[in-house]
Design an enzyme around this catalytic site. Structure first.
Site, PDB file in Angstrom:
ATOM      1  N   TYR A  73       0.828  -1.203   0.000  1.00 41.01           N
ATOM      2  CA  TYR A  73       0.000   0.000   0.000  1.00 41.01           C
ATOM      3  C   TYR A  73       0.865   1.257   0.000  1.00 41.01           C
ATOM      4  O   TYR A  73       0.658   2.172  -0.811  1.00 41.01           O
ATOM      5  CB  TYR A  73      -0.923  -0.003   1.228  1.00 41.01           C
ATOM      6  CG  TYR A  73      -1.806   1.212   1.322  1.00 41.01           C
ATOM      7  CD1 TYR A  73      -2.975   1.293   0.569  1.00 41.01           C
ATOM      8  CD2 TYR A  73      -1.470   2.288   2.147  1.00 41.01           C
ATOM      9  CE1 TYR A  73      -3.794   2.413   0.643  1.00 41.01           C
ATOM     10  CE2 TYR A  73      -2.281   3.408   2.217  1.00 41.01           C
ATOM     11  CZ  TYR A  73      -3.440   3.469   1.464  1.00 41.01           C
ATOM     12  OH  TYR A  73      -4.243   4.583   1.527  1.00 41.01           O
ATOM     13  N   LYS A 119       1.231   4.107  -3.007  1.00 41.26           N
ATOM     14  CA  LYS A 119       0.854   5.500  -2.808  1.00 41.26           C
ATOM     15  C   LYS A 119       1.999   6.453  -3.142  1.00 41.26           C
ATOM     16  O   LYS A 119       1.778   7.566  -3.619  1.00 41.26           O
ATOM     17  CB  LYS A 119       0.356   5.715  -1.375  1.00 41.26           C
ATOM     18  CG  LYS A 119      -1.026   5.116  -1.120  1.00 41.26           C
ATOM     19  CD  LYS A 119      -2.057   5.704  -2.078  1.00 41.26           C
ATOM     20  CE  LYS A 119      -3.465   5.195  -1.837  1.00 41.26           C
ATOM     21  NZ  LYS A 119      -4.457   5.790  -2.766  1.00 41.26           N
TER      22      LYS A 119
END
Length: 224
Positions: free
Chosen positions: A116, A120
């Protein structure tokens, strides 16, 4: 989706696509372009932290596909109908980490938070790089809408109720429409601090940014 449209009111159009499938992203863009010749604002808001199956059939990690590659491909395909005065707002996060190119391209597996955070930073990097490539617009802006907001992803990922979602909604509206973001192409806005800020230092390293950008472009061409 129908319930959301009803809550918005008026006559909103709705489209549905599986953003873990880049061919479906292409079909989504084609459907939008077939119905419209102008799109003033694109907000790439979808995100995945955990999933029952994190590795897709093509070997890619669902976090990189949904959080990084799908918004890149969708933006590229819709750019012809986004005016130079338009805006693309990309959802970043306070969680950012240097990108493992093998993980982005499906050769290496990562734990949930690692994938994640890297995805990002990757979307933040391509926001900056595409803004540099499009100096006349549209404006591309990466936004951390706020940490641990009350989204399904936060509830599933961290087991907490989270903060008021309006915190995130308000800053996205601001980024999409307000004058203070009009000249902010390539910038990263951290809503936790309420200010423009530098992203993770890895995004500022030209060699890392170039490598990530090439991997994103090559992977979307291969699978999209």
């Amino acid at each position: 989706m129908e319930a959301a449209a009803l809550e918005v009111g008026g006559q909103p159009e709705t489209y549905s696509a599986d953003l873990s499938d880049l061919s479906a992203v292409r079909s989504l863009a084609e459907a939008i372009r077939s119905n419209h010749d102008r799109l003033d604002v694109l907000i790439n808001n979808a995100g995945v932290l955990k999933a029952p199956q994190t590795t897709l059939e093509n070997g890619l990690d669902i976090r990189f596909v949904v959080n990084t590659l799908a918004p890149y491909l969708l933006t590229e395909l819709l750019l012809p109908i986004i005016p130079k005065t338009g805006r693309v707002v990309n959802l970043s996060s306070a969680a950012q980490a240097p990108v493992d190119l093998d993980a982005l391209t499906g050769k290496t597996r990562l734990a949930d938070m690692g994938a994640y955070a890297q995805s990002k930073l990757a979307i933040t990097i391509w926001t900056r790089e595409q803004a540099r490539a499009l100096p006349d617009g549209p404006a591309l802006i990466a936004v951390n809408p706020g940490s641990l907001l009350a989204s399904k992803m936060v509830k599933d990922g961290f087991g907490v109720a989270g903060n008021d979602l309006n915190i995130g909604a308000d800053i996205l509206i601001d980024a999409a429409l307000s004058d203070r973001f009009a000249q902010a192409s390539g910038a990263y806005f951290d809503n936790d601090g309420g200010t423009f800020a530098d992203p993770h230092p890895a995004a500022l390293k030209s060699e890392h940014a170039a490598d990530v950008m090439k991997a994103i472009q090559d992977t979307t061409r291969q699978y999209g």
